[in-house]
Design a protein around this motif. Sequence first.
Motif, PDB file in Angstrom:
ATOM      1  N   PRO A   1       0.995 -17.294  36.323  1.00 23.68           N
ATOM      2  CA  PRO A   1       1.787 -16.200  35.785  1.00 23.68           C
ATOM      3  C   PRO A   1       0.914 -14.951  35.682  1.00 23.68           C
ATOM      4  N   PRO A   2       1.519 -13.780  35.820  1.00 23.96           N
ATOM      5  CA  PRO A   2       0.728 -12.555  35.724  1.00 23.96           C
ATOM      6  C   PRO A   2       0.149 -12.411  34.325  1.00 23.96           C
ATOM      7  N   GLY A   3      -0.880 -11.597  34.233  1.00 22.62           N
ATOM      8  CA  GLY A   3      -1.501 -11.347  32.942  1.00 22.62           C
ATOM      9  C   GLY A   3      -0.648 -10.421  32.096  1.00 22.62           C
TER      10      GLY A   3
ATOM     11  N   GLY B   1       2.669  -9.986  26.145  1.00 25.76           N
ATOM     12  CA  GLY B   1       2.198 -11.228  26.742  1.00 25.76           C
ATOM     13  C   GLY B   1       3.145 -11.779  27.785  1.00 25.76           C
ATOM     14  N   THR B   2       2.560 -12.509  28.727  1.00 27.41           N
ATOM     15  CA  THR B   2       3.344 -13.151  29.783  1.00 27.41           C
ATOM     16  C   THR B   2       3.118 -14.665  29.811  1.00 27.41           C
TER      17      THR B   2
ATOM     18  N   ALA C   1       4.195 -15.443  25.914  1.00 29.02           N
ATOM     19  CA  ALA C   1       5.224 -14.676  26.617  1.00 29.02           C
ATOM     20  C   ALA C   1       6.104 -13.924  25.633  1.00 29.02           C
ATOM     21  N   GLY C   2       6.253 -12.624  25.865  1.00 29.88           N
ATOM     22  CA  GLY C   2       7.106 -11.779  25.054  1.00 29.88           C
ATOM     23  C   GLY C   2       6.444 -11.202  23.822  1.00 29.88           C
ATOM     24  N   ASP C   3       5.335 -11.781  23.375  1.00 29.51           N
ATOM     25  CA  ASP C   3       4.654 -11.268  22.182  1.00 29.51           C
ATOM     26  C   ASP C   3       3.997  -9.927  22.467  1.00 29.51           C
TER      27      ASP C   3
END
Length: 175
Positions: A39-41, A57-58, A64-66
Amino acid sequence: MRSSSRNSSPRKPGAVLASVTALLSLGLVAPAVPAQAAPPGPIVLRVIDGDTLEVRGTGRVVPAGDVARVRLLEIDTPERGACYSRQATARTAELLPPGSTLRTEIDVELKDRYGRYLLYVWNEQGVFVNESLVRSGHAKSVLFEPNDKHWKTMSEAEADARKAGAGLWSACPTA
Protein backbone atom coordinates in the motif's frame (compact mmCIF):
# COMPACT_ATOMS: atom_id res chain seq x y z
CA MET A 1 22.03 -39.68 -41.46
CA ARG A 2 18.79 -39.92 -39.57
CA SER A 3 17.46 -37.14 -37.43
CA SER A 4 16.49 -37.86 -33.90
CA SER A 5 12.79 -38.41 -33.42
CA ARG A 6 12.95 -36.32 -30.24
CA ASN A 7 14.02 -33.20 -32.13
CA SER A 8 11.99 -33.60 -35.29
CA SER A 9 8.57 -34.73 -34.10
CA PRO A 10 5.99 -31.99 -33.65
CA ARG A 11 4.67 -31.41 -30.13
CA LYS A 12 1.19 -32.54 -29.43
CA PRO A 13 -1.26 -29.76 -28.52
CA GLY A 14 -1.68 -29.59 -24.77
CA ALA A 15 1.48 -31.59 -24.03
CA VAL A 16 3.21 -28.64 -22.39
CA LEU A 17 0.12 -27.81 -20.35
CA ALA A 18 -0.13 -31.44 -19.22
CA SER A 19 3.53 -31.44 -18.19
CA VAL A 20 3.18 -28.22 -16.18
CA THR A 21 0.00 -29.48 -14.55
CA ALA A 22 1.77 -32.70 -13.53
CA LEU A 23 4.70 -30.77 -12.05
CA LEU A 24 2.31 -28.48 -10.15
CA SER A 25 0.41 -31.44 -8.72
CA LEU A 26 3.64 -33.04 -7.52
CA GLY A 27 4.73 -29.76 -5.91
CA LEU A 28 7.86 -29.61 -8.04
CA VAL A 29 7.11 -26.11 -9.31
CA ALA A 30 5.10 -23.30 -7.77
CA PRO A 31 2.42 -21.40 -9.63
CA ALA A 32 3.28 -17.86 -10.60
CA VAL A 33 1.64 -15.52 -8.11
CA PRO A 34 1.52 -11.85 -8.98
CA ALA A 35 3.39 -9.74 -6.46
CA GLN A 36 1.06 -7.69 -4.35
CA ALA A 37 1.89 -4.02 -4.41
CA ALA A 38 2.56 -2.59 -0.99
CA PRO A 39 0.00 0.00 0.00
CA PRO A 40 1.21 3.54 -0.62
CA GLY A 41 2.70 5.49 2.24
CA PRO A 42 0.99 8.32 4.10
CA ILE A 43 -0.36 11.29 2.16
CA VAL A 44 0.82 14.78 3.12
CA LEU A 45 -1.99 17.03 4.32
CA ARG A 46 0.17 19.97 5.41
CA VAL A 47 3.61 21.00 6.58
CA ILE A 48 3.41 22.32 10.14
CA ASP A 49 7.03 23.47 10.33
CA GLY A 50 10.37 22.43 8.91
CA ASP A 51 10.50 19.06 10.67
CA THR A 52 6.83 18.24 11.34
CA LEU A 53 4.04 17.20 8.96
CA GLU A 54 0.42 16.26 9.15
CA VAL A 55 -0.46 13.16 7.12
CA ARG A 56 -3.38 10.85 6.38
CA GLY A 57 -2.48 7.21 6.97
CA THR A 58 -2.90 4.52 4.35
CA GLY A 59 -2.33 1.50 6.55
CA ARG A 60 1.40 0.85 6.39
CA VAL A 61 2.74 2.77 9.39
CA VAL A 62 -0.08 5.19 10.12
CA PRO A 63 -3.46 3.40 10.27
CA ALA A 64 -5.62 3.87 7.18
CA GLY A 65 -7.68 7.05 7.36
CA ASP A 66 -6.04 8.36 10.55
CA VAL A 67 -4.72 11.91 10.55
CA ALA A 68 -1.40 12.00 12.37
CA ARG A 69 1.64 14.18 12.92
CA VAL A 70 5.04 13.00 11.71
CA ARG A 71 8.31 14.25 13.18
CA LEU A 72 11.27 13.81 10.82
CA LEU A 73 13.96 11.78 12.56
CA GLU A 74 17.52 12.90 13.28
CA ILE A 75 16.93 16.53 12.27
CA ASP A 76 15.92 19.77 13.91
CA THR A 77 14.82 22.89 12.06
CA PRO A 78 14.64 26.35 13.61
CA GLU A 79 11.53 26.93 15.71
CA ARG A 80 8.81 29.27 14.46
CA GLY A 81 10.05 32.87 14.69
CA ALA A 82 13.74 31.91 14.91
CA CYS A 83 16.36 32.70 12.28
CA TYR A 84 15.76 30.61 9.13
CA SER A 85 12.49 29.00 10.33
CA ARG A 86 10.42 30.36 7.43
CA GLN A 87 12.98 29.13 4.90
CA ALA A 88 13.12 25.68 6.52
CA THR A 89 9.32 25.35 6.49
CA ALA A 90 9.15 26.55 2.88
CA ARG A 91 11.82 24.04 1.81
CA THR A 92 10.00 21.17 3.51
CA ALA A 93 6.77 22.24 1.77
CA GLU A 94 8.60 22.21 -1.60
CA LEU A 95 9.88 18.69 -0.97
CA LEU A 96 6.57 17.42 0.47
CA PRO A 97 3.66 19.29 -1.11
CA PRO A 98 0.13 18.60 0.13
CA GLY A 99 -1.37 15.60 -1.63
CA SER A 100 1.96 13.90 -2.22
CA THR A 101 2.68 10.37 -1.02
CA LEU A 102 5.60 9.49 1.23
CA ARG A 103 7.81 6.46 1.48
CA THR A 104 8.62 6.03 5.16
CA GLU A 105 11.03 4.09 7.30
CA ILE A 106 10.83 3.54 11.02
CA ASP A 107 13.66 3.18 13.52
CA VAL A 108 13.57 1.81 17.08
CA GLU A 109 10.89 4.09 18.57
CA LEU A 110 7.75 4.65 16.50
CA LYS A 111 6.32 7.60 18.47
CA ASP A 112 7.61 10.40 20.66
CA ARG A 113 6.15 11.59 23.97
CA TYR A 114 3.77 13.89 22.06
CA GLY A 115 2.31 11.00 20.03
CA ARG A 116 4.00 12.04 16.78
CA TYR A 117 5.25 9.31 14.46
CA LEU A 118 9.05 9.36 14.23
CA LEU A 119 9.99 8.63 10.64
CA TYR A 120 12.56 8.87 7.91
CA VAL A 121 10.79 10.16 4.80
CA TRP A 122 11.36 10.00 1.05
CA ASN A 123 9.24 12.02 -1.37
CA GLU A 124 7.68 10.84 -4.62
CA GLN A 125 10.89 11.68 -6.49
CA GLY A 126 12.91 9.43 -4.18
CA VAL A 127 14.61 12.28 -2.28
CA PHE A 128 15.55 11.40 1.29
CA VAL A 129 13.92 14.48 2.80
CA ASN A 130 15.56 14.30 6.25
CA GLU A 131 19.03 14.27 4.71
CA SER A 132 18.18 16.85 2.05
CA LEU A 133 17.10 19.38 4.68
CA VAL A 134 20.35 18.94 6.60
CA ARG A 135 22.55 19.00 3.50
CA SER A 136 20.97 22.24 2.24
CA GLY A 137 21.39 23.93 5.63
CA HIS A 138 17.67 24.07 6.41
CA ALA A 139 18.12 21.76 9.43
CA LYS A 140 20.73 20.57 11.89
CA SER A 141 21.41 16.90 12.50
CA VAL A 142 20.30 15.86 15.99
CA LEU A 143 20.58 12.42 17.52
CA PHE A 144 17.64 11.30 19.65
CA GLU A 145 18.69 7.84 20.79
CA PRO A 146 17.87 5.06 20.26
CA ASN A 147 16.79 6.22 16.77
CA ASP A 148 20.13 6.33 14.97
CA LYS A 149 19.71 4.29 11.78
CA HIS A 150 20.91 7.10 9.47
CA TRP A 151 23.07 9.01 11.94
CA LYS A 152 26.30 8.70 9.93
CA THR A 153 24.54 10.06 6.82
CA MET A 154 22.99 12.95 8.77
CA SER A 155 26.15 13.97 10.59
CA GLU A 156 28.15 13.90 7.33
CA ALA A 157 25.46 16.00 5.61
CA GLU A 158 25.69 18.58 8.40
CA ALA A 159 29.48 18.69 8.20
CA ASP A 160 29.23 19.35 4.45
CA ALA A 161 26.58 22.06 4.97
CA ARG A 162 28.64 23.81 7.68
CA LYS A 163 31.76 23.71 5.52
CA ALA A 164 29.85 25.20 2.57
CA GLY A 165 28.08 27.79 4.74
CA ALA A 166 24.76 26.51 3.41
CA GLY A 167 21.47 27.93 4.65
CA LEU A 168 21.30 28.63 8.35
CA TRP A 169 25.05 28.11 8.75
CA SER A 170 25.71 31.46 7.06
CA ALA A 171 22.37 33.20 7.64
CA CYS A 172 22.14 32.79 11.41
CA PRO A 173 24.98 34.13 13.54
CA THR A 174 24.32 31.73 16.44
CA ALA A 175 23.57 28.57 14.42
